[in-house]
Design a protein around this motif. Sequence first.
Motif, short mmCIF file in Angstrom:
data_model
loop_
_atom_site.label_atom_id
_atom_site.label_comp_id
_atom_site.label_asym_id
_atom_site.label_seq_id
_atom_site.Cartn_x
_atom_site.Cartn_y
_atom_site.Cartn_z
N ASP A 104 21.73 42.16 40.28
CA ASP A 104 20.82 43.19 39.76
C ASP A 104 21.46 44.57 39.85
O ASP A 104 21.27 45.41 38.96
CB ASP A 104 19.51 43.18 40.55
CG ASP A 104 18.66 41.96 40.25
OD1 ASP A 104 18.84 41.37 39.17
OD2 ASP A 104 17.83 41.59 41.10
N GLU A 107 23.95 44.84 37.09
CA GLU A 107 23.25 45.06 35.83
C GLU A 107 22.84 46.53 35.68
O GLU A 107 22.96 47.12 34.60
CB GLU A 107 22.01 44.17 35.75
CG GLU A 107 21.23 44.34 34.45
CD GLU A 107 19.98 43.48 34.40
OE1 GLU A 107 19.10 43.78 33.56
OE2 GLU A 107 19.87 42.52 35.18
N ILE A 112 24.72 45.03 31.75
CA ILE A 112 24.97 43.64 31.35
C ILE A 112 24.13 42.71 32.22
O ILE A 112 24.26 42.69 33.44
CB ILE A 112 26.47 43.29 31.51
CG1 ILE A 112 27.32 44.20 30.62
CG2 ILE A 112 26.71 41.82 31.16
CD1 ILE A 112 28.81 44.04 30.84
N ARG A 113 23.26 41.94 31.57
CA ARG A 113 22.43 40.99 32.31
C ARG A 113 23.23 39.71 32.55
O ARG A 113 23.85 39.18 31.64
CB ARG A 113 21.17 40.66 31.51
CG ARG A 113 20.22 39.70 32.23
CD ARG A 113 18.96 39.47 31.42
NE ARG A 113 18.16 40.68 31.34
CZ ARG A 113 17.29 41.05 32.28
NH1 ARG A 113 17.12 40.31 33.35
NH2 ARG A 113 16.59 42.16 32.13
N SER A 114 23.23 39.25 33.77
CA SER A 114 24.01 38.07 34.13
C SER A 114 23.12 36.83 34.19
O SER A 114 22.00 36.88 34.71
CB SER A 114 24.70 38.27 35.49
OG SER A 114 23.77 38.64 36.49
N SER A 119 25.85 35.15 37.86
CA SER A 119 25.23 35.67 39.09
C SER A 119 25.86 35.03 40.32
O SER A 119 26.17 35.72 41.31
CB SER A 119 23.72 35.41 39.09
OG SER A 119 23.08 36.17 38.09
N ASN A 269 17.47 53.67 33.30
CA ASN A 269 18.89 53.34 33.30
C ASN A 269 19.68 54.62 33.03
O ASN A 269 19.11 55.71 33.01
CB ASN A 269 19.21 52.25 32.25
CG ASN A 269 18.60 52.59 30.89
OD1 ASN A 269 18.74 53.69 30.39
ND2 ASN A 269 17.88 51.62 30.31
#
Length: 458
Positions: A104, A107, A112-114, A119, A269
């Motif tokens: 998190d 990210e 970038i979402r893993s 993860s 963000n």
Amino acid sequence: MKKNKFSLTSAILSVICVVFVAEAAAPAASIGNSQYFWWIFLLIAFLLPYGLISAELGTTYTSEGGLYDWVTKAFGHRWGSRVSWYYWVNFPLWMASLAVVCPDLIEAMTGIRSGTLLSIVIELLFIWIVIWLSYYPVSDSLWILNGAAVIKVILAVLIGILGIYTAVTKGVANEVTVQSLLPSFDLRSLSFISVILFNMLGFEVICTMADEMKNPKKQIPQSIITAGIVIAAIYLFSAFGIGVAIPADQINTGSGLMDAFKLLTGIDNGWFIGLMAFLFLLTLFGNMISWSFGVNSLACYAAKQGDMLKPFGKVSKKNGMPIGSSLMNGGIASIIVIIAPLLPNQDLFWAFFSLNLVMVLLAYVPAFPAFYKLRKIDPSSPRPFKVSGSDNFLKFLMILPMLLILISLVFTAVPLQFDSETLSEQLPILIGSILLVLVGEVIIWCKKITKEGAQKNG
């Protein structure tokens, strides 16, 4: 080659790095406004006696065994073995709880979402970077400890300042009333008291670094007292900031600090949130590295005394660092994060962190009576720092923090309500704690059989 030595400033910063746990501020803030009462009460009733006792024992018995050595001298090897096991096994659990937060944070830094696989890779990288750094003497990592301590203070002060500004301009998420500031005794709040106690632990870790100091007899008590004052202030400041931002019943135990920054600034963000996530990530590394020195040294020392399994005593031929304990830390933490996606409880941070809480608090229970007993059975040892007071005062100093730990353990691990939510949260903690205690008893039994066999053959 001349070995680096701790200055007093480095010792103070190391205590701050060890004791101030930024990621634990959010679970504590979940108590609501009554957290301020509990913070102040426990600072006086727990942190003060614990700090005084650690300063005396740490300057009287300066071996690398720390907590284990104190309890063993007072109550024998069986209790020493228990303490070393509880103290060590909490660490891979804690490391796993921090590892699952890392994706998190990455990210928030990169956008970038893993997925699940990425993860796990990120979590394993966190674990093994910590293990790699723990192979080197603490004096070689001073810049990490000092830097992490400074960053922790910056984060705490910044969130406190943002909290003050938001409270003045927009109001607070948790309405402040006289009633809300009084101690809350509901079970949810009481289950988080152990987090506040955990946030105050670690003074004895600096005692295991005595060989790295220029003058440990003076630096240990000076660093404990000075850092204790600073830590108390920054804990209260950061707790205030989180409490202003998020309603107590909506605080996420894993992401609460970052959520508070987002709400206080109104930014979801961007570079500022990315920077805060990066700094927070650095503090996680600082936590693990600073604690690894104390945990690994204690486990290695106990193994050499015959009170932990032999692999814990393996040291590096190059620099004498305890690599056996460190490798097992990495192995267990890695297994935990790999199987974590299969677990039914997906609040992974709290699931692992709460089990870590129980085990580490158990390790401290016998330390307080050990302080009193060592005064009685070993009065001749020089005590550069000695807690003054009557015998009744010393008994009070011993009993009060020990009782607080025992009470907090009950509220953390024992389901006192039988609704499905409470059982799903606390029953796994209770079962896990019992299993880990039983593993410790098996180790004690195995070591006893081995010693008896060696004596007969001898």
